[in-house]
Design a protein around this motif. Structure first.
Motif, mmCIF file in Angstrom:
data_model
loop_
_atom_site.group_PDB
_atom_site.id
_atom_site.type_symbol
_atom_site.label_atom_id
_atom_site.label_comp_id
_atom_site.label_asym_id
_atom_site.label_seq_id
_atom_site.Cartn_x
_atom_site.Cartn_y
_atom_site.Cartn_z
ATOM 1 N N ARG A 199 0.847 -1.206 0.000
ATOM 2 C CA ARG A 199 0.000 0.000 0.000
ATOM 3 C C ARG A 199 0.878 1.251 0.000
ATOM 4 N N ARG A 200 1.936 1.214 0.825
ATOM 5 C CA ARG A 200 2.853 2.355 0.908
ATOM 6 C C ARG A 200 3.608 2.536 -0.417
ATOM 7 N N LEU A 201 4.038 1.439 -1.025
ATOM 8 C CA LEU A 201 4.740 1.497 -2.298
ATOM 9 C C LEU A 201 3.841 2.076 -3.387
ATOM 10 N N GLN A 202 2.602 1.638 -3.442
ATOM 11 C CA GLN A 202 1.676 2.156 -4.446
ATOM 12 C C GLN A 202 1.427 3.651 -4.254
ATOM 13 N N ALA A 203 1.289 4.060 -2.983
ATOM 14 C CA ALA A 203 1.053 5.482 -2.704
ATOM 15 C C ALA A 203 2.244 6.326 -3.156
ATOM 16 N N LEU A 204 3.449 5.781 -2.988
ATOM 17 C CA LEU A 204 4.650 6.497 -3.406
ATOM 18 C C LEU A 204 4.685 6.656 -4.925
ATOM 19 N N LEU A 205 4.337 5.598 -5.641
ATOM 20 C CA LEU A 205 4.296 5.682 -7.098
ATOM 21 C C LEU A 205 3.257 6.710 -7.558
ATOM 22 N N ARG A 206 2.094 6.696 -6.925
ATOM 23 C CA ARG A 206 1.055 7.668 -7.304
ATOM 24 C C ARG A 206 1.512 9.094 -6.996
ATOM 25 N N LYS A 207 2.165 9.272 -5.853
ATOM 26 C CA LYS A 207 2.637 10.607 -5.457
ATOM 27 C C LYS A 207 3.579 11.185 -6.510
ATOM 28 N N HIS A 208 4.419 10.333 -7.082
ATOM 29 C CA HIS A 208 5.393 10.791 -8.080
ATOM 30 C C HIS A 208 4.876 10.630 -9.513
#
Length: 304
Positions: A199-208
């Motif tokens: 979940r954290r990894l996906q959020a990071l990808l979306r953020k960038h």
């Protein structure tokens, strides 16, 4: 002969109902019912409700007995989760154990039962092995107000729910406590995270604003099924999150290596990240992902 017929009928009904008999359902078989009680073949566990003595420690049977005693109720909490994952009988039902039930109205305390006041709409009710239960999507979304999506991740991983089903539950819980947090978690679950790290990894990808990926989608490599944490199919790139608590288990460690070998043989590049890398050095992670994606674009003549 009549008593024998009654006994056969009662035994058949009991077998079809997870070992449970209610006295009020068999008023015309009173003699046969009393005979089963006197012989110790059935044991009273709740008012008017009896269980096959051989199944007295079966959690499934005790849940069935509670539901039979209180017809308007549904399994709730850990018992509902165990029913949905078919693990009710993984542990024996002890003397001090209780069954979790949800009911639209307040209920008086009853031995062996713990109550939650909850109205579950008909479209979010299911039957599992004959037990009335709230659906997996309803339970997972309801719990998201407290568990940061842990149950959603568990049910997604087990294939019990799909991301698209989660938002359908939100209107039924709109007036309940913690709904704002619940909505936030459901939005963050639309990309199919199977763990908090994912979940954290996906959020990071979306953020960038890194796009072109899917999460935990089935990938077949030489008849081997893989479910990469994050897959960039066009770039032939896979991102894997390695949580220490899970991935250090011997069977998971071995499976991870076999899966990575299969991906490499299938001409996929694999980047692996830990929680520390994800939380303490996210810029390096993003830079590495962008570097490999850029290499794919410059090396692929169709992309130029």
């Amino acid at each position: 002969m009549d008593d024998l017929d009654d006994l056969m009928t009662l035994t058949t009904v009991m077998a079809l109902n997870n070992g449970v008999l209610r006295r009020r359902d068999h008023r015309t078989s009173r003699a046969g019912f009393d005979r089963l009680v006197r012989s110790g073949a059935i044991v009273r566990v709740l008012p008017g409700t009896f269980v096959n003595a051989q199944l007295i420690t079966s959690r499934l049977s005790r849940c069935a007995a509670a539901l039979a005693t209180y017809p308007g109720s549904l399994l709730w909490g850990t018992d509902a989760v165990a029913a949905l994952t078919r693990t009710l009988d993984k542990t024996a039902f002890g003397r001090q154990d209780t069954v979790g039930l949800a009911h639209p109205q307040s209920r008086y305390a009853a031995p062996g039962v713990r109550w939650t006041r909850r109205t579950v709409p008909a479209e979010h009710r299911v039957r599992i092995d004959g037990l009335r239960c709230a659906s997996a999507s309803y339970l997972a979304v309801e719990a998201a107000a407290r568990d940061q999506g842990a149950m959603i991740e568990r049910f997604l991983r087990a294939g019990l729910v799909k991301p698209a089903e989660l938002s359908d539950v939100l209107p039924a819980l709109a007036s309940t406590k913690g709904h704002r947090e619940r909505c936030r978690v459901v939005r963050a679950s639309q990309d199919n995270p199977w763990s908090g790290g994912e979940r954290r990894l996906q959020a990071l990808l979306r953020k960038h604003r890194i796009t072109g990926w899917v999460a935990n989608a089935e990938l077949m490599i030489d008849s081997r099924r893989c479910f990469p944490d994050v897959l960039f199919e066009a770039a032939r790139l896979v991102l894997e999150f390695d949580g220490y608590g899970v991935h250090t288990k011997p069977e998971v460690f071995e499976s991870d290596r076999r899966r990575q070998n299969a991906l490499v043989i299938g001409d996929y590049r694999v980047l692996r990240y830990t929680w520390k890398q994800l939380t303490e050095d996210p810029d390096t992670l993003i830079a590495e992902v962008r570097t490999l994606m850029a290499r794919q674009i410059t090396s692929d003549p169709d992309q130029t």
